[in-house]
Design a protein around this motif. Structure first.
Motif, PDB file in Angstrom:
ATOM      1  N   ARG A 111      22.969 -32.858 -50.942  1.00 57.07           N
ATOM      2  CA  ARG A 111      22.245 -32.811 -49.664  1.00 57.07           C
ATOM      3  C   ARG A 111      23.150 -32.314 -48.544  1.00 57.07           C
ATOM      4  NH1 ARG A 111      19.999 -37.657 -51.786  1.00 57.07           N
ATOM      5  NH2 ARG A 111      21.520 -38.943 -50.650  1.00 57.07           N
ATOM      6  N   ARG A 112      24.400 -32.755 -48.557  1.00 54.74           N
ATOM      7  CA  ARG A 112      25.338 -32.316 -47.510  1.00 54.74           C
ATOM      8  C   ARG A 112      25.700 -30.839 -47.696  1.00 54.74           C
ATOM      9  NH1 ARG A 112      30.722 -32.342 -45.705  1.00 54.74           N
ATOM     10  NH2 ARG A 112      30.728 -32.692 -43.463  1.00 54.74           N
ATOM     11  N   LEU A 113      25.750 -30.392 -48.929  1.00 54.88           N
ATOM     12  CA  LEU A 113      26.009 -28.977 -49.203  1.00 54.88           C
ATOM     13  C   LEU A 113      24.930 -28.110 -48.567  1.00 54.88           C
ATOM     14  CD1 LEU A 113      27.467 -26.655 -50.678  1.00 54.88           C
ATOM     15  CD2 LEU A 113      26.111 -27.205 -52.700  1.00 54.88           C
ATOM     16  N   VAL A 114      23.680 -28.522 -48.701  1.00 58.54           N
ATOM     17  CA  VAL A 114      22.569 -27.771 -48.103  1.00 58.54           C
ATOM     18  C   VAL A 114      22.712 -27.735 -46.591  1.00 58.54           C
ATOM     19  CG1 VAL A 114      20.084 -27.767 -47.706  1.00 58.54           C
ATOM     20  CG2 VAL A 114      20.978 -28.244 -49.989  1.00 58.54           C
ATOM     21  N   GLU A 115      23.040 -28.876 -45.997  1.00 61.31           N
ATOM     22  CA  GLU A 115      23.195 -28.949 -44.536  1.00 61.31           C
ATOM     23  C   GLU A 115      24.315 -28.032 -44.056  1.00 61.31           C
ATOM     24  OE1 GLU A 115      23.913 -33.017 -43.679  1.00 61.31           O
ATOM     25  OE2 GLU A 115      21.920 -33.703 -44.278  1.00 61.31           O
ATOM     26  N   CYS A 116      25.430 -28.043 -44.758  1.00 60.45           N
ATOM     27  CA  CYS A 116      26.589 -27.243 -44.336  1.00 60.45           C
ATOM     28  C   CYS A 116      26.333 -25.747 -44.505  1.00 60.45           C
ATOM     29  CB  CYS A 116      27.827 -27.658 -45.130  1.00 60.45           C
ATOM     30  SG  CYS A 116      28.419 -29.325 -44.770  1.00 60.45           S
ATOM     31  N   CYS A 117      25.688 -25.359 -45.602  1.00 58.19           N
ATOM     32  CA  CYS A 117      25.434 -23.940 -45.842  1.00 58.19           C
ATOM     33  C   CYS A 117      24.389 -23.401 -44.874  1.00 58.19           C
ATOM     34  CB  CYS A 117      24.967 -23.724 -47.279  1.00 58.19           C
ATOM     35  SG  CYS A 117      26.275 -23.964 -48.501  1.00 58.19           S
ATOM     36  N   ALA A 118      23.456 -24.249 -44.458  1.00 57.27           N
ATOM     37  CA  ALA A 118      22.411 -23.811 -43.532  1.00 57.27           C
ATOM     38  C   ALA A 118      22.940 -23.676 -42.112  1.00 57.27           C
ATOM     39  CB  ALA A 118      21.241 -24.791 -43.559  1.00 57.27           C
ATOM     40  N   GLY A 119      23.930 -24.489 -41.754  1.00 60.10           N
ATOM     41  CA  GLY A 119      24.388 -24.490 -40.369  1.00 60.10           C
ATOM     42  C   GLY A 119      25.778 -23.945 -40.158  1.00 60.10           C
ATOM     43  N   SER A 120      26.311 -23.203 -41.128  1.00 65.87           N
ATOM     44  CA  SER A 120      27.667 -22.662 -40.976  1.00 65.87           C
ATOM     45  C   SER A 120      27.708 -21.205 -41.415  1.00 65.87           C
ATOM     46  CB  SER A 120      28.660 -23.483 -41.801  1.00 65.87           C
ATOM     47  OG  SER A 120      28.403 -23.328 -43.187  1.00 65.87           O
ATOM     48  N   ALA A 121      28.879 -20.617 -41.318  1.00 66.39           N
ATOM     49  CA  ALA A 121      29.027 -19.193 -41.628  1.00 66.39           C
ATOM     50  C   ALA A 121      29.651 -18.981 -43.004  1.00 66.39           C
ATOM     51  CB  ALA A 121      29.883 -18.520 -40.565  1.00 66.39           C
ATOM     52  N   ILE A 122      29.335 -19.842 -43.960  1.00 63.86           N
ATOM     53  CA  ILE A 122      29.851 -19.651 -45.318  1.00 63.86           C
ATOM     54  C   ILE A 122      29.244 -18.379 -45.879  1.00 63.86           C
ATOM     55  CG2 ILE A 122      29.980 -20.604 -47.644  1.00 63.86           C
ATOM     56  CD1 ILE A 122      29.861 -23.370 -46.462  1.00 63.86           C
ATOM     57  N   ARG A 123      30.085 -17.491 -46.339  1.00 64.98           N
ATOM     58  CA  ARG A 123      29.611 -16.169 -46.755  1.00 64.98           C
ATOM     59  C   ARG A 123      28.783 -16.236 -48.038  1.00 64.98           C
ATOM     60  NH1 ARG A 123      35.150 -13.117 -47.239  1.00 64.98           N
ATOM     61  NH2 ARG A 123      35.467 -14.383 -45.362  1.00 64.98           N
TER      62      ARG A 123
END
Length: 339
Positions: A111-123
């Motif tokens: 769940r945290r992975l989804v949050e981080c990928c949606a709100g960050s600039a991970i390529r």
């Protein structure tokens, strides 16, 4: 790498330690382009390959080394962008918890992975090369004893991650899971659900009007500032033309290959249980809705016709499922399609 030794914990852990020592060497003293190149062109691709290993123990060891690189090599963008996945709180650290022995901590990490990928600039390359395989292994490695909540979370996570992928990688992901779903096995239903989740997150604009609107929104700030000259106008026209060609290419592929393959999967008998293949039609309609108007109606009608044919089944449960699927499609399409 000796880190891929699934049988010997000592060899695997020592290899992991050696790789971490090399990372320490890279960051020690002044940064060197030569050392960075070895890290980025040799170690990093190697770790990404290891994340596709069949053994979860091996994958967990490789992810530990990658997490160490993320925490230490903040001067390199490819690692710095994943800093959001780290956390001082042990239970919030995605790298430490995604392979944790406690299942609920794995689900929380997803769940945290989804949050981080949606709100960050991970390529996109990092998401596709690191996290999509990790989540995919959770789905493909499911057994009768696996926790259903974890599998459900993994399916939702895969769908969410697919929104960050470009067309070529998104297309490859759909075809991969479609191929897996056509093979009978204990995980077939999970693969079908994964296809549905990916299709539900289809995010490509193929209608010319939508592409033009997106382009105009991007240009609005520049127009307000009055900084657009003739050169920018020419570049804008070229970019707009490129968008249209790209949209047409995607639309041609979807109508020519992807949708026929998906509809064939929904139609097939005996190969897959009705309860897991019929709901894929909902995802098919969601993709068809994004097509240009001249092909949209035909593809949606074709899907509804296929479902209507299945209503002839003598099995009451199959007919009930088809009715439920058609109801979901009607809600998605809206009242204008009922006229």
């Amino acid at each position: 790498f000796y880190i891929q030794d699934a049988e010997e914990l000592t060899i695997r852990s020592n290899a992991s330690t050696c790789l971490k020592l090399f990372i320490d060497f890279v960051i020690r003293g002044e940064t060197s382009e030569e050392k960075d190149n070895v890290l980025l062109n040799l170690l990093y691709p190697g770790l990404r390959n290891v994340l596709n290993n069949k053994s979860e123990l091996v994958r967990a060891e490789a992810l530990g080394v990658l997490a160490y690189a993320v925490s230490q090599c903040t001067h390199l963008e490819v690692f710095a962008e994943m800093q959001t996945l780290m956390a001082e709180d042990e239970e919030s650290n995605v790298f430490n918890n995604i392979y944790h022995l406690q299942i609920h901590r794995r689900a929380r990490a997803l769940r945290r992975l989804v949050e981080c990928c949606a709100g960050s600039a991970i390529r996109e390359a990092s998401i596709n090369g690191i996290f999509v395989p990790i989540v995919g292994h959770i789905i493909s490695g499911a057994t009768e004893k696996s926790d259903d909540n974890l599998i459900n979370e993994a399916v939702r996570t895969l769908g969410s991650l697919s929104t960050s992928l470009g067309w070529s990688r998104y297309q490859s992901l759909v075809l991969t899971y479609l191929r897996l779903a056509t093979v009978k096995g204990g995980n077939q239903k999970h693969f079908v659900r994964a296809i549905s989740a990916i299709l539900d997150n289809f995010h490509f604009a193929m209608d010319d009007d939508i592409a033009d609107e997106a382009y105009e929104e991007e240009q609005t700030p520049a127009l307000l500032d009055g900084d657009v000259d003739e050169r920018n106008d020419d570049e804008g026209t070229e970019q707009q033309e490129f968008r249209r060609k790209e949209a047409k290419r995607i639309a041609d592929y979807i109508t020519g290959r992807l949708l026929p393959a998906l509809i064939k999967f929904v139609e097939q008998k005996d190969e897959t249980e009705d309860s897991i293949r019929i709901p894929v039609a909902v995802g098919v309609v969601k993709v068809a809705r994004a097509l240009p108007e001249e092909t949209r109606n035909a593809e949606v009608t074709r899907t509804i016709t296929v479902l209507s044919q299945i209503l002839r089944s003598k099995d009451y449960n199959v007919r009930k499922l088809v009715k439920k699927t058609l109801s979901s499609i009607a809600i998605i399409l809206g009242p204008e399609w009922l006229g």
